[in-house]
Design a protein around this motif. Structure first.
Motif, mmCIF file in Angstrom:
data_model
loop_
_atom_site.group_PDB
_atom_site.id
_atom_site.type_symbol
_atom_site.label_atom_id
_atom_site.label_comp_id
_atom_site.label_asym_id
_atom_site.label_seq_id
_atom_site.Cartn_x
_atom_site.Cartn_y
_atom_site.Cartn_z
ATOM 1 N N PHE A 19 0.853 -1.189 0.000
ATOM 2 C CA PHE A 19 0.000 0.000 0.000
ATOM 3 C C PHE A 19 0.887 1.236 0.000
ATOM 4 O O PHE A 19 1.719 1.417 0.892
ATOM 5 C CB PHE A 19 -0.923 0.003 1.229
ATOM 6 N N ASP A 20 0.727 2.076 -1.007
ATOM 7 C CA ASP A 20 1.532 3.295 -1.148
ATOM 8 C C ASP A 20 0.639 4.518 -0.998
ATOM 9 O O ASP A 20 -0.346 4.668 -1.738
ATOM 10 C CB ASP A 20 2.229 3.335 -2.520
ATOM 11 N N VAL A 21 0.992 5.379 -0.025
ATOM 12 C CA VAL A 21 0.275 6.647 0.172
ATOM 13 C C VAL A 21 0.781 7.648 -0.851
ATOM 14 O O VAL A 21 1.948 7.620 -1.266
ATOM 15 C CB VAL A 21 0.482 7.172 1.608
ATOM 16 N N GLU A 22 -0.096 8.542 -1.268
ATOM 17 C CA GLU A 22 0.298 9.588 -2.218
ATOM 18 C C GLU A 22 1.491 10.373 -1.671
ATOM 19 O O GLU A 22 1.472 10.829 -0.516
ATOM 20 C CB GLU A 22 -0.866 10.538 -2.473
ATOM 21 N N PRO A 23 2.574 10.546 -2.470
ATOM 22 C CA PRO A 23 3.781 11.224 -1.967
ATOM 23 C C PRO A 23 3.528 12.638 -1.438
ATOM 24 O O PRO A 23 4.154 13.076 -0.472
ATOM 25 C CB PRO A 23 4.703 11.251 -3.202
ATOM 26 N N LYS A 24 2.591 13.365 -2.042
ATOM 27 C CA LYS A 24 2.318 14.731 -1.599
ATOM 28 C C LYS A 24 1.760 14.762 -0.174
ATOM 29 O O LYS A 24 2.021 15.707 0.584
ATOM 30 C CB LYS A 24 1.329 15.404 -2.555
ATOM 31 N N LEU A 25 1.001 13.722 0.177
ATOM 32 C CA LEU A 25 0.409 13.675 1.513
ATOM 33 C C LEU A 25 1.424 13.283 2.580
ATOM 34 O O LEU A 25 1.154 13.440 3.774
ATOM 35 C CB LEU A 25 -0.760 12.694 1.542
ATOM 36 N N CYS A 26 2.583 12.759 2.167
ATOM 37 C CA CYS A 26 3.603 12.320 3.125
ATOM 38 C C CYS A 26 4.649 13.390 3.413
ATOM 39 O O CYS A 26 5.536 13.181 4.248
ATOM 40 C CB CYS A 26 4.301 11.054 2.611
ATOM 41 N N GLU A 27 4.566 14.511 2.714
ATOM 42 C CA GLU A 27 5.558 15.563 2.918
ATOM 43 C C GLU A 27 5.308 16.301 4.228
ATOM 44 O O GLU A 27 4.218 16.235 4.804
ATOM 45 C CB GLU A 27 5.518 16.551 1.746
ATOM 46 N N LYS A 28 6.325 17.048 4.673
ATOM 47 C CA LYS A 28 6.224 17.819 5.907
ATOM 48 C C LYS A 28 5.268 18.983 5.702
ATOM 49 O O LYS A 28 5.438 19.807 4.807
ATOM 50 C CB LYS A 28 7.602 18.331 6.315
ATOM 51 N N VAL A 29 4.263 19.033 6.552
ATOM 52 C CA VAL A 29 3.233 20.061 6.413
ATOM 53 C C VAL A 29 3.620 21.326 7.174
ATOM 54 O O VAL A 29 3.516 22.432 6.673
ATOM 55 C CB VAL A 29 1.874 19.525 6.910
ATOM 56 N N SER A 30 4.059 21.174 8.425
ATOM 57 C CA SER A 30 4.429 22.308 9.270
ATOM 58 C C SER A 30 5.465 21.844 10.280
ATOM 59 O O SER A 30 5.953 20.714 10.218
ATOM 60 C CB SER A 30 3.188 22.876 9.975
ATOM 61 N N GLU A 31 5.801 22.749 11.218
ATOM 62 C CA GLU A 31 6.765 22.407 12.256
ATOM 63 C C GLU A 31 6.224 21.357 13.217
ATOM 64 O O GLU A 31 6.973 20.676 13.903
ATOM 65 C CB GLU A 31 7.154 23.668 13.041
ATOM 66 N N GLU A 32 4.904 21.216 13.268
ATOM 67 C CA GLU A 32 4.288 20.249 14.172
ATOM 68 C C GLU A 32 3.948 18.932 13.500
ATOM 69 O O GLU A 32 3.679 17.947 14.176
ATOM 70 C CB GLU A 32 3.008 20.860 14.774
ATOM 71 N N VAL A 33 3.946 18.898 12.174
ATOM 72 C CA VAL A 33 3.617 17.678 11.424
ATOM 73 C C VAL A 33 4.785 17.346 10.517
ATOM 74 O O VAL A 33 5.041 18.057 9.540
ATOM 75 C CB VAL A 33 2.320 17.846 10.604
ATOM 76 N N ALA A 34 5.514 16.266 10.843
ATOM 77 C CA ALA A 34 6.695 15.883 10.074
ATOM 78 C C ALA A 34 6.311 14.979 8.911
ATOM 79 O O ALA A 34 5.172 14.522 8.787
ATOM 80 C CB ALA A 34 7.696 15.182 10.988
ATOM 81 N N SER A 35 7.287 14.713 8.032
ATOM 82 C CA SER A 35 7.063 13.787 6.923
ATOM 83 C C SER A 35 6.939 12.362 7.447
ATOM 84 O O SER A 35 7.447 12.034 8.525
ATOM 85 C CB SER A 35 8.209 13.887 5.919
#
Length: 261
Positions: A63-79
């Motif tokens: 199962f592969d999650v979309e790469p864009k959704l796995c990127e670092k969103v903010s300082e509180e949400v890491a990749s």
């Protein structure tokens, strides 16, 4: 259209449609960081892809999650890792069935019955990304909620007061005037006239009030009081000063009574 009624209090008045009850469903257990990204995904957008690969050993499912959704969103949400392996798991028991329902405003639809369970794990390709995610989570937990900050500049702290600014300035000005007057010893004639003027208003005056009226030092004022006044040590005018007879501008009550007789 087939339908049944459910006797649960919260959905008692809703009709349950079971036309899709024969649909076989998968129950896929995913890590918490994957479920968090699923909540962040837009409605109707593609979240990931399930791949099957047949080998001599057996069928491998990933199962592969979309790469864009796995990127670092903010300082509180890491990749987070994107590639995962899916392993066949076991259901709750042979005599138990898991069903999936979707609830509307007035009806409930039975979407199907769970026949297969899969558990999702990060694969070897995403192990480095998984370790960095865990490191980020541990570092966040180690950060204290309260920190000490040092002020490089002076901070002016003011205490609350019930006195208005106008009254405050007036009081300060009065105190400054009195202090300035106390620093200067006036000449004998001026002090005597101030004492006589005070006793024109009141026959008996305390020493504290005389100091406040004249604005003279206590020791200096006492020299004049000893010369011009008499100190009362008995009631009803105890601890007050009174002018001597030769300085009085009025007649005493005793002399008035003698004249009357």
């Amino acid at each position: 259209m087939a339908g049944i009624y459910v006797e649960q209090p919260e959905i008692r008045d809703k009709h349950v449609y079971t036309e899709r009850a024969g649909t076989n469903l998968w129950l896929v257990k995913v890590p918490k960081y994957v479920s968090d990204r699923l909540r962040m995904c837009d409605e109707g957008a593609q979240f990931g892809v399930i791949k099957t690969n047949r080998t001599a050993v057996g069928t491998k499912i990933s199962f592969d999650v979309e790469p864009k959704l796995c990127e670092k969103v903010s300082e509180e949400v890491a990749s987070c890792p994107s590639s995962h392996d899916m392993r066949l798991g076991t259901l709750a028991g042979p005599n138990r069935a898991l069903a999936v329902y979707s609830e509307g405003e007035e009806v409930i639809h039975m979407e199907g019955v769970v026949k297969t369970r899969f558990d999702t794990y990060q694969n070897q390709d995403s192990s480095r990304s998984y370790l960095s995610l865990k490191k980020f989570e541990v570092e966040r937990k180690l950060v204290p909620e309260r920190t000490i900050k040092f002020n490089t500049k002076a901070v002016n702290s003011f205490r609350p007061s019930t006195v208005s600014q106008k009254q405050l300035y007036t009081t300060r000005a009065q105190k400054e005037e009195k202090l300035a007057a106390k620093r200067i010893r006036l000449d004998k004639t001026t002090v005597e006239s101030m004492i006589l003027k005070a006793f024109k208003k009141n026959q008996y005056i305390s020493q504290k009030n005389l100091i406040s009226i004249t604005g003279q030092p206590e020791a200096y004022l006492k020299e004049f009081l000893s010369e011009m006044c008499v100190y009362n040590t008995k009631a009803p005018h105890k601890n007050t000063w009174e002018l001597k007879p030769e300085y009085r501008h009025y007649e005493s009550s005793a002399s008035k009574e003698m004249e009357t007789d």
